[in-house]
Write an enzyme that holds these catalytic residues in place. Structure first.
Site, PDB file in Angstrom:
ATOM      1  N   ARG A   1       0.836  -1.212   0.000  1.00 48.43           N
ATOM      2  CA  ARG A   1       0.000   0.000   0.000  1.00 48.43           C
ATOM      3  C   ARG A   1       0.874   1.267   0.000  1.00 48.43           C
ATOM      4  O   ARG A   1       0.547   2.266   0.633  1.00 48.43           O
ATOM      5  CB  ARG A   1      -0.941   0.032   1.215  1.00 48.43           C
ATOM      6  CG  ARG A   1      -1.962  -1.093   1.243  1.00 48.43           C
ATOM      7  CD  ARG A   1      -2.950  -0.986   0.101  1.00 48.43           C
ATOM      8  NE  ARG A   1      -4.042  -1.946   0.196  1.00 48.43           N
ATOM      9  CZ  ARG A   1      -4.019  -3.169  -0.341  1.00 48.43           C
ATOM     10  NH1 ARG A   1      -2.976  -3.590  -1.021  1.00 48.43           N
ATOM     11  NH2 ARG A   1      -5.066  -3.969  -0.217  1.00 48.43           N
TER      12      ARG A   1
ATOM     13  N   SER B   1     -11.018  -1.119   2.637  1.00 51.72           N
ATOM     14  CA  SER B   1     -10.350  -1.235   3.939  1.00 51.72           C
ATOM     15  C   SER B   1     -10.039   0.168   4.456  1.00 51.72           C
ATOM     16  O   SER B   1      -9.367   0.934   3.760  1.00 51.72           O
ATOM     17  CB  SER B   1      -9.029  -1.991   3.810  1.00 51.72           C
ATOM     18  OG  SER B   1      -9.240  -3.277   3.300  1.00 51.72           O
TER      19      SER B   1
ATOM     20  N   GLU C   1      -5.524   3.495   5.844  1.00 52.76           N
ATOM     21  CA  GLU C   1      -5.084   3.363   4.443  1.00 52.76           C
ATOM     22  C   GLU C   1      -5.620   4.556   3.647  1.00 52.76           C
ATOM     23  O   GLU C   1      -4.985   5.048   2.716  1.00 52.76           O
ATOM     24  CB  GLU C   1      -5.648   2.059   3.869  1.00 52.76           C
ATOM     25  CG  GLU C   1      -5.369   1.884   2.390  1.00 52.76           C
ATOM     26  CD  GLU C   1      -6.139   0.733   1.768  1.00 52.76           C
ATOM     27  OE1 GLU C   1      -5.881  -0.427   2.142  1.00 52.76           O
ATOM     28  OE2 GLU C   1      -6.993   1.000   0.899  1.00 52.76           O
TER      29      GLU C   1
HETATM   30  P1  FAD Z   1      -8.863   8.649  -5.270  1.00 53.23           P
HETATM   31  O1  FAD Z   1      -9.540   8.183  -4.034  1.00 53.23           O
HETATM   32  O2  FAD Z   1      -9.583   9.600  -6.149  1.00 53.23           O
HETATM   33  O3  FAD Z   1      -7.447   9.257  -4.878  1.00 53.23           O
HETATM   34  C1  FAD Z   1      -6.615   8.609  -3.942  1.00 53.23           C
HETATM   35  C2  FAD Z   1      -5.385   9.499  -3.666  1.00 53.23           C
HETATM   36  O4  FAD Z   1      -4.596   9.617  -4.850  1.00 53.23           O
HETATM   37  C3  FAD Z   1      -5.754  10.936  -3.283  1.00 53.23           C
HETATM   38  O5  FAD Z   1      -4.789  11.369  -2.347  1.00 53.23           O
HETATM   39  C4  FAD Z   1      -5.627  11.708  -4.596  1.00 53.23           C
HETATM   40  O6  FAD Z   1      -5.326  13.071  -4.389  1.00 53.23           O
HETATM   41  C5  FAD Z   1      -4.498  10.982  -5.278  1.00 53.23           C
HETATM   42  N1  FAD Z   1      -4.639  10.949  -6.746  1.00 53.23           N
HETATM   43  C6  FAD Z   1      -5.708  10.492  -7.439  1.00 53.23           C
HETATM   44  N2  FAD Z   1      -5.457  10.529  -8.763  1.00 53.23           N
HETATM   45  C7  FAD Z   1      -4.208  11.029  -8.911  1.00 53.23           C
HETATM   46  C8  FAD Z   1      -3.370  11.282 -10.041  1.00 53.23           C
HETATM   47  N3  FAD Z   1      -3.765  11.044 -11.299  1.00 53.23           N
HETATM   48  N4  FAD Z   1      -2.134  11.781  -9.813  1.00 53.23           N
HETATM   49  C9  FAD Z   1      -1.697  12.015  -8.555  1.00 53.23           C
HETATM   50  N5  FAD Z   1      -2.445  11.797  -7.452  1.00 53.23           N
HETATM   51  C10 FAD Z   1      -3.684  11.305  -7.627  1.00 53.23           C
HETATM   52  N6  FAD Z   1      -7.601  -0.872  -2.739  1.00 53.23           N
HETATM   53  C11 FAD Z   1      -6.763  -1.929  -2.886  1.00 53.23           C
HETATM   54  O7  FAD Z   1      -5.549  -1.739  -2.976  1.00 53.23           O
HETATM   55  N7  FAD Z   1      -7.236  -3.204  -2.928  1.00 53.23           N
HETATM   56  C12 FAD Z   1      -8.538  -3.484  -2.849  1.00 53.23           C
HETATM   57  O8  FAD Z   1      -8.930  -4.654  -2.882  1.00 53.23           O
HETATM   58  C13 FAD Z   1      -9.459  -2.401  -2.700  1.00 53.23           C
HETATM   59  N8  FAD Z   1     -10.783  -2.631  -2.580  1.00 53.23           N
HETATM   60  C14 FAD Z   1     -11.649  -1.584  -2.436  1.00 53.23           C
HETATM   61  C15 FAD Z   1     -13.024  -1.854  -2.348  1.00 53.23           C
HETATM   62  C16 FAD Z   1     -13.933  -0.832  -2.211  1.00 53.23           C
HETATM   63  C17 FAD Z   1     -15.406  -1.164  -2.118  1.00 53.23           C
HETATM   64  C18 FAD Z   1     -13.480   0.510  -2.185  1.00 53.23           C
HETATM   65  C19 FAD Z   1     -14.463   1.630  -2.079  1.00 53.23           C
HETATM   66  C20 FAD Z   1     -12.115   0.801  -2.253  1.00 53.23           C
HETATM   67  C21 FAD Z   1     -11.187  -0.251  -2.382  1.00 53.23           C
HETATM   68  N9  FAD Z   1      -9.799  -0.032  -2.475  1.00 53.23           N
HETATM   69  C22 FAD Z   1      -8.935  -1.079  -2.655  1.00 53.23           C
HETATM   70  C23 FAD Z   1      -9.264   1.354  -2.386  1.00 53.23           C
HETATM   71  C24 FAD Z   1      -9.294   2.116  -3.753  1.00 53.23           C
HETATM   72  O9  FAD Z   1     -10.117   1.453  -4.659  1.00 53.23           O
HETATM   73  C25 FAD Z   1      -7.906   2.258  -4.349  1.00 53.23           C
HETATM   74  O10 FAD Z   1      -7.047   2.936  -3.479  1.00 53.23           O
HETATM   75  C26 FAD Z   1      -7.947   3.016  -5.700  1.00 53.23           C
HETATM   76  O11 FAD Z   1      -6.722   2.896  -6.356  1.00 53.23           O
HETATM   77  C27 FAD Z   1      -8.312   4.484  -5.511  1.00 53.23           C
HETATM   78  O12 FAD Z   1      -8.581   5.035  -6.786  1.00 53.23           O
HETATM   79  P2  FAD Z   1      -9.350   6.401  -6.972  1.00 53.23           P
HETATM   80  O13 FAD Z   1      -9.256   6.751  -8.420  1.00 53.23           O
HETATM   81  O14 FAD Z   1     -10.691   6.337  -6.408  1.00 53.23           O
HETATM   82  O15 FAD Z   1      -8.410   7.364  -6.128  1.00 53.23           O
HETATM   83  N1  EPU Z   2     -11.295 -11.283   9.265  1.00 51.65           N
HETATM   84  C1  EPU Z   2     -12.071 -11.497  10.376  1.00 51.65           C
HETATM   85  N2  EPU Z   2     -13.125 -10.652  10.595  1.00 51.65           N
HETATM   86  C2  EPU Z   2     -13.418  -9.632   9.764  1.00 51.65           C
HETATM   87  C3  EPU Z   2     -12.616  -9.398   8.632  1.00 51.65           C
HETATM   88  C4  EPU Z   2     -11.543 -10.261   8.401  1.00 51.65           C
HETATM   89  O1  EPU Z   2     -11.821 -12.412  11.165  1.00 51.65           O
HETATM   90  O2  EPU Z   2     -14.392  -8.917  10.034  1.00 51.65           O
HETATM   91  C5  EPU Z   2     -10.181 -12.214   8.989  1.00 51.65           C
HETATM   92  C6  EPU Z   2     -10.519 -13.129   7.788  1.00 51.65           C
HETATM   93  O3  EPU Z   2     -11.233 -14.263   8.202  1.00 51.65           O
HETATM   94  C7  EPU Z   2      -9.135 -13.480   7.256  1.00 51.65           C
HETATM   95  C8  EPU Z   2      -8.338 -12.202   7.534  1.00 51.65           C
HETATM   96  O4  EPU Z   2      -9.031 -11.500   8.579  1.00 51.65           O
HETATM   97  O5  EPU Z   2      -8.564 -14.518   7.995  1.00 51.65           O
HETATM   98  C9  EPU Z   2      -8.148 -11.321   6.304  1.00 51.65           C
HETATM   99  O6  EPU Z   2      -9.432 -10.906   5.800  1.00 51.65           O
HETATM  100  P1  EPU Z   2      -9.725 -10.692   4.228  1.00 51.65           P
HETATM  101  O7  EPU Z   2      -9.301 -11.902   3.455  1.00 51.65           O
HETATM  102  O8  EPU Z   2     -11.128 -10.245   4.080  1.00 51.65           O
HETATM  103  O9  EPU Z   2      -8.731  -9.562   3.776  1.00 51.65           O
HETATM  104  P2  EPU Z   2      -8.250  -8.193   4.496  1.00 51.65           P
HETATM  105  O10 EPU Z   2      -6.873  -8.429   5.035  1.00 51.65           O
HETATM  106  O11 EPU Z   2      -9.281  -7.682   5.429  1.00 51.65           O
HETATM  107  C10 EPU Z   2      -7.016  -7.286   2.374  1.00 51.65           C
HETATM  108  C11 EPU Z   2      -6.916  -5.958   1.691  1.00 51.65           C
HETATM  109  C12 EPU Z   2      -8.116  -5.770   0.767  1.00 51.65           C
HETATM  110  C13 EPU Z   2      -8.097  -6.885  -0.281  1.00 51.65           C
HETATM  111  C14 EPU Z   2      -8.186  -8.241   0.440  1.00 51.65           C
HETATM  112  C15 EPU Z   2      -8.055  -9.405  -0.512  1.00 51.65           C
HETATM  113  C16 EPU Z   2      -5.697  -4.422   3.117  1.00 51.65           C
HETATM  114  C17 EPU Z   2      -5.773  -3.278   4.052  1.00 51.65           C
HETATM  115  N3  EPU Z   2      -6.861  -4.883   2.665  1.00 51.65           N
HETATM  116  O12 EPU Z   2      -8.162  -7.228   3.216  1.00 51.65           O
HETATM  117  O13 EPU Z   2      -7.974  -4.518   0.105  1.00 51.65           O
HETATM  118  O14 EPU Z   2      -9.175  -6.762  -1.180  1.00 51.65           O
HETATM  119  O15 EPU Z   2      -7.101  -8.337   1.406  1.00 51.65           O
HETATM  120  O16 EPU Z   2      -6.734  -9.521  -0.953  1.00 51.65           O
HETATM  121  O17 EPU Z   2      -4.606  -4.876   2.804  1.00 51.65           O
HETATM  122  C18 EPU Z   2      -8.474  -2.190   0.332  1.00 51.65           C
HETATM  123  O18 EPU Z   2      -7.247  -2.011   0.352  1.00 51.65           O
HETATM  124  O19 EPU Z   2      -9.308  -1.250   0.377  1.00 51.65           O
HETATM  125  C19 EPU Z   2      -8.975  -3.566   0.245  1.00 51.65           C
HETATM  126  C20 EPU Z   2     -10.277  -3.876   0.253  1.00 51.65           C
END
Ligand code: FAD
Ligand code: EPU
Length: 345
Positions: free
Chosen positions: A162, A232, A328
């Site tokens: 991250r 997250s 995050e």
């Molecule tokens: P924004 O939220 O618009 O911007 C994020 C930051 O980057 C801000 O500080 C902004 O100023 C800056 N920024 C944006 N665009 C630019 C640019 N072009 N140049 C310079 N700076 C810029 N993340 C994961 O890693 N893994 C996941 O599994 C994951 N799952 C998600 C699930 C959900 C339901 C949600 C809502 C979010 C999740 N995220 C996850 C977080 C998010 O999707 C990522 O961080 C994504 O890359 C953010 O993209 P955005 O375009 O919305 O960025």
């Molecule tokens: N868990 C619990 N209770 C909960 C949630 C999770 O016990 O309420 C346990 C799960 O059972 C598992 C472990 O925690 O053993 C990890 O949970 P999960 O697999 O759901 O993944 P996570 O660590 O919570 C991370 C990333 C996600 C990404 C998933 C899948 C971060 C901060 N988050 O979540 O990214 O999608 O793994 O790879 O690293 C994001 O960054 O916004 C995001 C959604």
């Protein structure tokens, strides 16, 4: 609020009802530069957004918000890989689907992550055993004051969990305008995480992985179009092997992932869950019942509700485990980014 304020409700996936003085949609680097120069002349703060899926606005923004909408994708076939060049304003999930429809595997584990392609390098998006760094070829960055676009190759991006150079040295004054992805022709499915381990590596297709990832995500993560959230809220904490050993003696079932460098990653969701915080509510903000690491806008939450809930969650986990979670999500104040830990400490 300002006399000609623009609502940002549709531009942050928490759906917070906040405003900005100026809102610009930029379909080219030139428009970004123009907007930046105007904000400089007016001595106002400036920020670029993609889809706002990783930001928490703490209050109305007193300057210019630019929505990056630079489109365009071109595909180049090389002997060993496809190179996909994508404008920063391409939607990430649509890009993943586009490659799979073209018969190009490699991005299936990163399906359904909200946001723009240009935001993916910033926190090195990751899910289900794959990170952006694994398929990154280059990132094109506009340096605002010199007006130059520079290409950074993967090794120059300082990718970590991250994390990247775009959160540190290149945080200010730099706007990502395009990314280049390298998708190897020789495909090896990554099936190490969650339900993916049930798939047969000998017969599995990229679409099978894509579908399994989408199913797992839909079962745990709320759809921001229905329930405001930023995925997250906290990062999974990295602690020393020594501290992990102590915690494991007390909680043998604690999920833990040794990183090979003496550090151990813990699951923040599990830690929060152990504090019995699922469903805990402050004002309109709540801890998601299916995934404790996700904070949701359950009912007209204010930024203060989300901050108060994040503070409460952090202190409960800290008191129980002596592990202090770091957001995050990027916290944005009236004048620009704020230190998230300081805000909730
Ligand atoms: P924004 O939220 O618009 O911007 C994020 C930051 O980057 C801000 O500080 C902004 O100023 C800056 N920024 C944006 N665009 C630019 C640019 N072009 N140049 C310079 N700076 C810029 N993340 C994961 O890693 N893994 C996941 O599994 C994951 N799952 C998600 C699930 C959900 C339901 C949600 C809502 C979010 C999740 N995220 C996850 C977080 C998010 O999707 C990522 O961080 C994504 O890359 C953010 O993209 P955005 O375009 O919305 O960025
Ligand atoms: N868990 C619990 N209770 C909960 C949630 C999770 O016990 O309420 C346990 C799960 O059972 C598992 C472990 O925690 O053993 C990890 O949970 P999960 O697999 O759901 O993944 P996570 O660590 O919570 C991370 C990333 C996600 C990404 C998933 C899948 C971060 C901060 N988050 O979540 O990214 O999608 O793994 O790879 O690293 C994001 O960054 O916004 C995001 C959604």
């Amino acid at each position: 609020m300002f006399s000609h304020a623009h609502s940002l409700k549709a531009f942050n996936t928490l759906s917070l009802d906040i405003h900005t003085r100026t809102l610009v949609t930029a379909e080219s680097a030139d428009v970004i530069l123009e907007a930046w120069k105007r904000s400089q002349a007016q001595q106002q703060p400036f920020i670029v957004l993609g889809e706002g899926s990783n930001v928490l606005f703490l209050e109305d923004f007193t300057g210019t918000v630019v929505i990056n909408a630079i489109k365009g994708m071109t595909l180049e076939e090389q002997d060993e890989a496809w190179i996909l060049h994508a404008g920063a304003g391409e939607n990430w999930h649509q890009l993943v689907e586009y490659t799979l429809k073209k018969g190009i595997p490699g991005l299936e584990n990163l399906a359904l992550i909200p946001g723009m392609a240009g935001s993916a390098p910033i926190q090195n998006i990751g899910a289900y055993g794959v990170e952006f760094k694994d398929i990154c070829h280059y990132v094109d960055v506009l340096h605002l004051s010199s007006e130059k676009i520079v290409r950074l190759h993967r090794d120059e991006c300082q990718f970590g969990y991250r994390d990247s150079v775009f959160k540190h040295l290149l945080k200010d004054q730099h706007v990502i305008v395009a990314v280049g992805l390298r998708l190897a022709r020789q495909w090896k499915p990554v099936l190490s995480y969650g339900d993916l381990t049930k798939l047969n590596p000998a017969t599995v297709s990229a679409w099978d992985v894509f579908n399994a990832v989408c199913q797992m995500r839909r079962s745990k993560l709320p759809d921001p179009r229905i329930t405001g959230n930023v995925g997250s809220f906290f990062k999974n904490p990295l602690i020393s092997a020594q501290q992990a050993e102590k915690l494991l003696a007390q909680w043998p079932g604690m999920p833990h992932y040794p990183q090979g460098n003496g550090e151990v990653k813990l699951a923040a969701g599990w830690l929060i869950d152990q504090c019995e915080l699922k469903g805990h509510r402050i004002g309109g903000a709540a801890v998601h019942r299916q995934q404790a690491l996700v904070l949701i806008n359950e009912d007209h939450a204010t930024p203060q509700d989300i901050v108060a809930l994040a503070r409460y969650v952090r202190s409960r986990v800290g008191e129980k485990f002596n592990v202090w979670l770091e957001p995050e999500v990027r916290f944005i104040g009236a004048q620009g980014e704020r230190n998230a830990v300081e805000v909730i400490a």
